[in-house]
Design a protein around this motif. Structure first.
Motif, PDB file in Angstrom:
ATOM      1  N   THR A 144       8.045  20.283   9.807  1.00 34.91           N
ATOM      2  CA  THR A 144       8.338  19.048   9.073  1.00 34.91           C
ATOM      3  C   THR A 144       7.996  17.810   9.897  1.00 34.91           C
ATOM      4  OG1 THR A 144      10.636  19.109   9.820  1.00 34.91           O
ATOM      5  CG2 THR A 144      10.140  20.145   7.705  1.00 34.91           C
ATOM      6  N   TYR A 145       7.626  16.766   9.195  1.00 32.76           N
ATOM      7  CA  TYR A 145       7.208  15.509   9.806  1.00 32.76           C
ATOM      8  C   TYR A 145       7.856  14.363   9.021  1.00 32.76           C
ATOM      9  CZ  TYR A 145       3.407  18.369  11.710  1.00 32.76           C
ATOM     10  OH  TYR A 145       2.669  19.333  12.346  1.00 32.76           O
ATOM     11  N   TYR A 146       8.211  13.300   9.732  1.00 37.66           N
ATOM     12  CA  TYR A 146       8.849  12.154   9.096  1.00 37.66           C
ATOM     13  C   TYR A 146       8.326  10.850   9.682  1.00 37.66           C
ATOM     14  CZ  TYR A 146      12.147  15.728   7.652  1.00 37.66           C
ATOM     15  OH  TYR A 146      12.706  16.858   7.116  1.00 37.66           O
ATOM     16  N   GLU A 199       0.828  -1.192   0.000  1.00 38.36           N
ATOM     17  CA  GLU A 199       0.000   0.000   0.000  1.00 38.36           C
ATOM     18  C   GLU A 199       0.874   1.258   0.000  1.00 38.36           C
ATOM     19  OE1 GLU A 199      -3.942  -1.716   2.362  1.00 38.36           O
ATOM     20  OE2 GLU A 199      -2.730  -0.113   3.230  1.00 38.36           O
ATOM     21  N   ARG A 200       0.283   2.325  -0.501  1.00 39.72           N
ATOM     22  CA  ARG A 200       0.979   3.611  -0.479  1.00 39.72           C
ATOM     23  C   ARG A 200       1.114   4.080   0.969  1.00 39.72           C
ATOM     24  NH1 ARG A 200      -0.855   7.903  -4.965  1.00 39.72           N
ATOM     25  NH2 ARG A 200      -0.630   5.934  -6.119  1.00 39.72           N
ATOM     26  N   GLU A 201       2.306   4.569   1.312  1.00 39.77           N
ATOM     27  CA  GLU A 201       2.555   5.017   2.669  1.00 39.77           C
ATOM     28  C   GLU A 201       3.169   6.414   2.668  1.00 39.77           C
ATOM     29  OE1 GLU A 201       5.491   2.742   4.774  1.00 39.77           O
ATOM     30  OE2 GLU A 201       6.947   2.838   3.139  1.00 39.77           O
ATOM     31  N   GLY A 202       2.821   7.187   3.686  1.00 37.54           N
ATOM     32  CA  GLY A 202       3.399   8.514   3.827  1.00 37.54           C
ATOM     33  C   GLY A 202       4.776   8.422   4.443  1.00 37.54           C
ATOM     34  N   VAL A 203       5.729   9.199   3.902  1.00 36.58           N
ATOM     35  CA  VAL A 203       7.084   9.180   4.453  1.00 36.58           C
ATOM     36  C   VAL A 203       7.490  10.523   5.050  1.00 36.58           C
ATOM     37  CG1 VAL A 203       7.884   7.304   2.983  1.00 36.58           C
ATOM     38  CG2 VAL A 203       8.120   9.644   2.189  1.00 36.58           C
ATOM     39  N   SER A 204       6.946  11.616   4.529  1.00 34.85           N
ATOM     40  CA  SER A 204       7.331  12.917   5.048  1.00 34.85           C
ATOM     41  C   SER A 204       6.292  13.949   4.660  1.00 34.85           C
ATOM     42  CB  SER A 204       8.701  13.324   4.498  1.00 34.85           C
ATOM     43  OG  SER A 204       9.144  14.533   5.078  1.00 34.85           O
ATOM     44  N   CYS A 205       6.281  15.042   5.408  1.00 39.05           N
ATOM     45  CA  CYS A 205       5.297  16.087   5.144  1.00 39.05           C
ATOM     46  C   CYS A 205       5.831  17.416   5.654  1.00 39.05           C
ATOM     47  CB  CYS A 205       3.979  15.733   5.833  1.00 39.05           C
ATOM     48  SG  CYS A 205       2.580  16.782   5.411  1.00 39.05           S
TER      49      CYS A 205
END
Length: 128
Positions: free
Chosen positions: A57-59, A44-50
């Protein structure tokens, strides 16, 4: 809707680096939170950073300390610097934009993918 364009993917050896770029000709990116997602084959598609509209920033834990997200508002671009790449970082990387103030913490890092706009993706392959 596809309003974003990613670039910078490629083939790199483990331990190497790549810098992905996300640009839009129609959106002013500093008006949006921007997330980077990846999707490996069969997963599945996963979030890595934002990066939020305020540039917080988020990781994901799996990339913390190795990936760096940043904005260049003058160029209307968002970057994902990826260092010390591992084989498990292989996948198609997508950038996405959303106006929600809770996008980074409530969507990208929560295993969700709902976003206002997407890019078409860029392939990253980490292999020796």
């Amino acid at each position: 809707q596809l309003q974003l364009v990613e670039s910078g993917g490629g083939l790199v050896q483990p331990g190497g680096s790549l810098r992905l770029s996300c640009i839009s000709s129609s959106l002013v990116l500093n008006s949006y939170a921007i997330g980077w997602f990846r999707q490996a084959p069969g997963k599945e598609r996963e979030g890595v950073s934002c990066i939020s509209r305020g540039s917080t920033t988020y990781y994901a834990e799996s990339v913390k300390g190795r990936f760096t997200i940043s904005r260049d508002n003058a160029k209307n671009m968002v970057y994902l610097q990826m260092d010390n790449l591992k084989v498990e970082d292989t996948g198609v990387y997508y950038c996405a934009a959303d106006r929600s103030t809770a996008y980074c913490s409530g969507t990208v890092l929560r295993g969700k993918t709902k976003s206002d706009y997407w890019g078409q993706g860029t392939q990253v392959t980490v292999s020796s």
